[in-house]
Design a protein around this motif. Structure first.
Motif, mmCIF file in Angstrom:
data_model
loop_
_atom_site.group_PDB
_atom_site.id
_atom_site.type_symbol
_atom_site.label_atom_id
_atom_site.label_comp_id
_atom_site.label_asym_id
_atom_site.label_seq_id
_atom_site.Cartn_x
_atom_site.Cartn_y
_atom_site.Cartn_z
ATOM 1 N N TRP A 1 0.835 -1.244 0.010
ATOM 2 C CA TRP A 1 -0.137 -0.077 -0.001
ATOM 3 C C TRP A 1 0.745 1.151 0.028
ATOM 4 O O TRP A 1 1.984 1.387 0.757
ATOM 5 N N ALA A 2 0.731 2.284 -0.932
ATOM 6 C CA ALA A 2 1.581 3.344 -0.978
ATOM 7 C C ALA A 2 0.479 4.650 -1.076
ATOM 8 O O ALA A 2 -0.361 4.704 -1.884
ATOM 9 N N THR A 3 0.517 5.368 -0.041
ATOM 10 C CA THR A 3 -0.352 6.505 0.224
ATOM 11 C C THR A 3 0.430 7.718 0.297
ATOM 12 O O THR A 3 1.255 8.152 0.684
ATOM 13 N N ASN A 4 -0.472 8.832 -0.546
ATOM 14 C CA ASN A 4 0.099 10.062 -0.648
ATOM 15 C C ASN A 4 -0.784 10.841 0.401
ATOM 16 O O ASN A 4 -1.846 10.889 0.536
ATOM 17 N N ILE B 1 1.288 9.260 -7.733
ATOM 18 C CA ILE B 1 0.069 8.941 -6.925
ATOM 19 C C ILE B 1 -0.540 10.264 -6.489
ATOM 20 O O ILE B 1 0.163 11.246 -5.992
ATOM 21 N N SER C 1 -4.123 12.549 -1.316
ATOM 22 C CA SER C 1 -5.013 11.655 -0.675
ATOM 23 C C SER C 1 -5.411 10.439 -1.392
ATOM 24 O O SER C 1 -6.705 10.003 -1.097
ATOM 25 N N THR C 2 -4.535 9.867 -2.340
ATOM 26 C CA THR C 2 -4.735 8.533 -2.834
ATOM 27 C C THR C 2 -3.811 7.288 -2.380
ATOM 28 O O THR C 2 -2.724 7.793 -1.979
ATOM 29 N N THR C 3 -4.744 6.185 -2.404
ATOM 30 C CA THR C 3 -3.673 4.899 -2.188
ATOM 31 C C THR C 3 -3.524 4.062 -3.205
ATOM 32 O O THR C 3 -4.564 3.874 -4.039
ATOM 33 N N LEU D 1 -2.680 0.332 -4.444
ATOM 34 C CA LEU D 1 -2.466 -0.981 -3.892
ATOM 35 C C LEU D 1 -2.141 -2.207 -5.085
ATOM 36 O O LEU D 1 -2.623 -1.981 -6.096
ATOM 37 N N LEU E 1 4.848 10.422 1.123
ATOM 38 C CA LEU E 1 4.390 9.079 0.757
ATOM 39 C C LEU E 1 4.576 8.003 1.667
ATOM 40 O O LEU E 1 5.648 7.887 2.419
ATOM 41 N N VAL F 1 4.218 4.071 3.034
ATOM 42 C CA VAL F 1 4.207 2.602 2.416
ATOM 43 C C VAL F 1 4.264 1.601 3.456
ATOM 44 O O VAL F 1 4.961 1.586 4.475
#
Length: 106
Positions: A32-35, A66, A69-71, A73, A96, A98
């Motif tokens: 999972w990588a989230t901004n 990315i 506010s997006t992830t 997967l 980011l 992770v």
């Protein structure tokens, strides 16, 4: 053994997310990588084989954008063998996050 690896927010230098010792194998089940910011940022991710250096030929994702506010997967399995590493870098520091979930064997 099921494991979760969380790192501090990525920076602009390569960071090893997961590595395998001798006689181990790690199956990455999801990443999972989230901004966490309000602007676009890029993630680069490598599966680096034992004894090798980070190089474009080992890229799993290269400058993947990315959005805010997006992830993202990744759910396809990635098998790390003894000595392999999963390495990531961002194009800006502290934007980011992770998380890696998977299973150690051996």
């Amino acid at each position: 053994m099921k494991m979760r690896f969380a790192t501090p927010l990525l920076g602009t230098t390569n960071r090893t997310l997961v590595s395998c010792e001798a006689n181990q194998m790690f199956k990455v089940e999801s990443l999972w990588a989230t901004n966490v910011d309000s602007s676009n940022y890029k993630l680069t991710l490598w599966h680096v084989p034992a004894g090798q250096a980070v190089a474009d030929q080992f890229a799993l994702a290269h400058e993947q954008i990315i959005r805010p506010s997006t992830t993202l997967l990744y759910e396809a399995p990635i098998y790390l063998l003894a000595g392999d590493r999963l390495v990531a870098v961002a194009d800006a520091a502290d934007k980011l996050a992770v998380l890696v979930y998977g299973d150690f064997e051996g």
